[in-house]
Design a protein around this motif. Sequence first.
Motif, mmCIF file in Angstrom:
data_model
loop_
_atom_site.group_PDB
_atom_site.id
_atom_site.type_symbol
_atom_site.label_atom_id
_atom_site.label_comp_id
_atom_site.label_asym_id
_atom_site.label_seq_id
_atom_site.Cartn_x
_atom_site.Cartn_y
_atom_site.Cartn_z
ATOM 1 N N ILE A 2 0.833 -1.202 0.000
ATOM 2 C CA ILE A 2 0.000 0.000 0.000
ATOM 3 C C ILE A 2 0.867 1.251 0.000
ATOM 4 C CG2 ILE A 2 -0.236 0.033 2.526
ATOM 5 C CD1 ILE A 2 -3.048 1.184 2.130
ATOM 6 N N ASP A 3 2.038 1.199 0.636
ATOM 7 C CA ASP A 3 2.938 2.350 0.618
ATOM 8 C C ASP A 3 3.442 2.633 -0.796
ATOM 9 O OD1 ASP A 3 2.682 2.787 3.340
ATOM 10 O OD2 ASP A 3 4.411 1.540 3.863
ATOM 11 N N ASP A 4 3.707 1.561 -1.579
ATOM 12 C CA ASP A 4 4.081 1.749 -2.983
ATOM 13 C C ASP A 4 2.978 2.487 -3.726
ATOM 14 O OD1 ASP A 4 6.408 0.328 -2.536
ATOM 15 O OD2 ASP A 4 5.676 -1.524 -3.450
ATOM 16 N N ALA A 5 1.731 2.064 -3.502
ATOM 17 C CA ALA A 5 0.595 2.663 -4.198
ATOM 18 C C ALA A 5 0.429 4.130 -3.813
ATOM 19 C CB ALA A 5 -0.671 1.880 -3.894
ATOM 20 N N ILE A 6 0.556 4.428 -2.523
ATOM 21 C CA ILE A 6 0.426 5.819 -2.063
ATOM 22 C C ILE A 6 1.534 6.679 -2.666
ATOM 23 C CG2 ILE A 6 0.551 7.314 -0.026
ATOM 24 C CD1 ILE A 6 -0.755 4.957 1.544
ATOM 25 N N GLY A 7 2.753 6.143 -2.714
ATOM 26 C CA GLY A 7 3.863 6.873 -3.317
ATOM 27 C C GLY A 7 3.639 7.121 -4.803
ATOM 28 N N ALA A 8 3.134 6.099 -5.512
ATOM 29 C CA ALA A 8 2.870 6.249 -6.945
ATOM 30 C C ALA A 8 1.790 7.289 -7.191
ATOM 31 C CB ALA A 8 2.458 4.906 -7.542
ATOM 32 N N LEU A 9 0.770 7.303 -6.363
ATOM 33 C CA LEU A 9 -0.292 8.302 -6.512
ATOM 34 C C LEU A 9 0.250 9.708 -6.247
ATOM 35 C CD1 LEU A 9 -3.215 6.351 -4.812
ATOM 36 C CD2 LEU A 9 -3.030 6.954 -7.231
ATOM 37 N N GLY A 10 1.217 9.811 -5.357
ATOM 38 C CA GLY A 10 1.860 11.099 -5.124
ATOM 39 C C GLY A 10 2.595 11.591 -6.373
ATOM 40 N N ASP A 11 3.269 10.666 -7.079
ATOM 41 C CA ASP A 11 3.957 11.034 -8.318
ATOM 42 C C ASP A 11 2.954 11.448 -9.395
ATOM 43 O OD1 ASP A 11 6.456 10.543 -7.254
ATOM 44 O OD2 ASP A 11 6.541 8.468 -7.982
ATOM 45 N N ILE A 12 1.841 10.710 -9.484
ATOM 46 C CA ILE A 12 0.807 11.054 -10.463
ATOM 47 C C ILE A 12 0.221 12.426 -10.139
ATOM 48 C CG2 ILE A 12 -1.512 10.443 -11.278
ATOM 49 C CD1 ILE A 12 -0.696 7.474 -10.860
ATOM 50 N N ARG A 13 -0.038 12.655 -8.878
ATOM 51 C CA ARG A 13 -0.645 13.919 -8.439
ATOM 52 C C ARG A 13 0.275 15.118 -8.743
ATOM 53 N NH1 ARG A 13 -1.348 12.274 -3.733
ATOM 54 N NH2 ARG A 13 0.400 13.276 -2.656
ATOM 55 N N SER A 14 1.566 14.919 -8.596
ATOM 56 C CA SER A 14 2.513 16.016 -8.790
ATOM 57 C C SER A 14 3.054 16.085 -10.220
ATOM 58 C CB SER A 14 3.683 15.874 -7.811
ATOM 59 O OG SER A 14 4.375 14.659 -8.029
ATOM 60 N N GLY A 15 2.596 15.174 -11.076
ATOM 61 C CA GLY A 15 3.033 15.191 -12.465
ATOM 62 C C GLY A 15 4.377 14.541 -12.716
ATOM 63 N N LYS A 16 4.920 13.829 -11.728
ATOM 64 C CA LYS A 16 6.223 13.177 -11.890
ATOM 65 C C LYS A 16 6.046 11.755 -12.430
ATOM 66 C CE LYS A 16 8.244 15.771 -8.032
ATOM 67 N NZ LYS A 16 8.881 15.675 -6.689
ATOM 68 N N THR A 17 5.347 11.644 -13.535
ATOM 69 C CA THR A 17 5.004 10.311 -14.053
ATOM 70 C C THR A 17 6.218 9.548 -14.576
ATOM 71 O OG1 THR A 17 4.412 11.339 -16.167
ATOM 72 C CG2 THR A 17 2.644 10.974 -14.586
ATOM 73 N N ALA A 18 7.300 10.259 -14.886
ATOM 74 C CA ALA A 18 8.509 9.565 -15.333
ATOM 75 C C ALA A 18 9.120 8.730 -14.209
ATOM 76 C CB ALA A 18 9.543 10.571 -15.845
ATOM 77 N N ASP A 19 8.792 9.072 -12.967
ATOM 78 C CA ASP A 19 9.330 8.359 -11.807
ATOM 79 C C ASP A 19 8.525 7.114 -11.444
ATOM 80 O OD1 ASP A 19 11.252 10.353 -11.594
ATOM 81 O OD2 ASP A 19 10.085 11.528 -10.151
ATOM 82 N N LEU A 20 7.392 6.898 -12.128
ATOM 83 C CA LEU A 20 6.535 5.772 -11.771
ATOM 84 C C LEU A 20 7.206 4.436 -12.079
ATOM 85 C CD1 LEU A 20 3.099 7.062 -13.153
ATOM 86 C CD2 LEU A 20 3.728 6.776 -10.744
ATOM 87 N N PRO A 21 7.063 3.459 -11.167
ATOM 88 C CA PRO A 21 7.573 2.112 -11.456
ATOM 89 C C PRO A 21 6.601 1.389 -12.393
ATOM 90 C CG PRO A 21 6.541 2.149 -9.292
ATOM 91 C CD PRO A 21 6.480 3.559 -9.818
ATOM 92 N N LYS A 22 6.892 1.368 -13.660
ATOM 93 C CA LYS A 22 5.963 0.830 -14.662
ATOM 94 C C LYS A 22 6.184 -0.647 -14.889
ATOM 95 C CE LYS A 22 5.644 5.257 -17.121
ATOM 96 N NZ LYS A 22 6.617 6.026 -16.327
ATOM 97 N N CYS A 23 5.108 -1.343 -15.230
ATOM 98 C CA CYS A 23 5.181 -2.765 -15.554
ATOM 99 C C CYS A 23 5.807 -2.938 -16.925
ATOM 100 C CB CYS A 23 3.782 -3.383 -15.567
ATOM 101 S SG CYS A 23 2.984 -3.476 -13.956
#
Length: 364
Positions: A340-361
Amino acid sequence: MPRRTATMLASTLMLIALLCAGVFIPVPYSEMSPGPTVNTLGDHDGEPVLQISGHKTYEASGHLNMTTVRVTSADYRMNLVEAVYGWFSHDNRVVPHDTLYPDGKTEEEATQENAEEFSQSQESAKVAALKALDIPVKSWVIVSTVVKGSPAQGRLHAGDVIRAVDGTTVKEPGDVADLVTKHKPGQNVVFTIVPAKEQAAAEKENRTPTKTEDVTITTAASADAGQKRAIVGISAGTDHTFPFSIDIKLADVGGPSAGLMFALGIYDKLTPGSLTGGTFVAGTGTIDDAGKVGPIGGIGMKTIGAREKGARYFLTPADNCASAAADTPDGLTLVKVDTIDDAIGALGDIRSGKTADLPKCTAG
């Protein structure tokens, strides 16, 4: 009759026979297709999916959609034409019937099992969300089920709280089996319990249970092939008391795969601001009390359903990533999460526009 005419007639009759066989002969397959997707932050059938009282809540925008898979019923038998059509359809999956209903399981049995898993996933989602917020949750080990005809039948009951086994304090469900299997079949084991009725009364009166009992049970041998283990015929689980009320209102859904999205919805409603920043995010994954995200079935159907609904990002269990990435719908970004911490962190990146930092499949 001219030879050409006879040949055409014979071919036509054979084609008709094959079509009839394809329509009327059942095949041992079932079909999976994208099911409904529901925003855990919104309403369903006229009422909020998440209803929290006794604690301050906040408005949440955007979407945190849980996703589902629609399957054919246990009694329905596909014909060959339907199976072939399903094999060539991009949005459907044809799978062996036993994959969905193993060991001759009836639809009623599958529905009951799915309902139980769904209920457990809701409890774990609540615990995981509150732990992520550092809100204390009281928990204890209970008797989940008692096997009919086992030594424990009539001695222990579902809902009994297991305080100790042979005087050793029980902290986790796995402790119960570990302590019982220290015995040989035929030996006695002593359970120190709070009866389910006493526990329920104490919770209602907001007090600590005062009545405990020592229950002695003679162990039996397991039915496993090979080495015989001592058993009493119960499964242990965990029950919780929450510091305020959290209700999840969603009918006609089963299975454990909505756990992650329920946990995130609860977390969002209990924190200021929007977890998604107004973005349409969907996802799936089981979750345990510690916030660990587990894999689910039908991932391809769920990504298709999410994208058709409008999702831009899909929170994907790490163990499902390779399969999901092999056929990702256009316009959908698969985000790998393990907790769940991974998910919360990823949503933080999405919210702030830092989508390049997302751990993508990635596939493979």
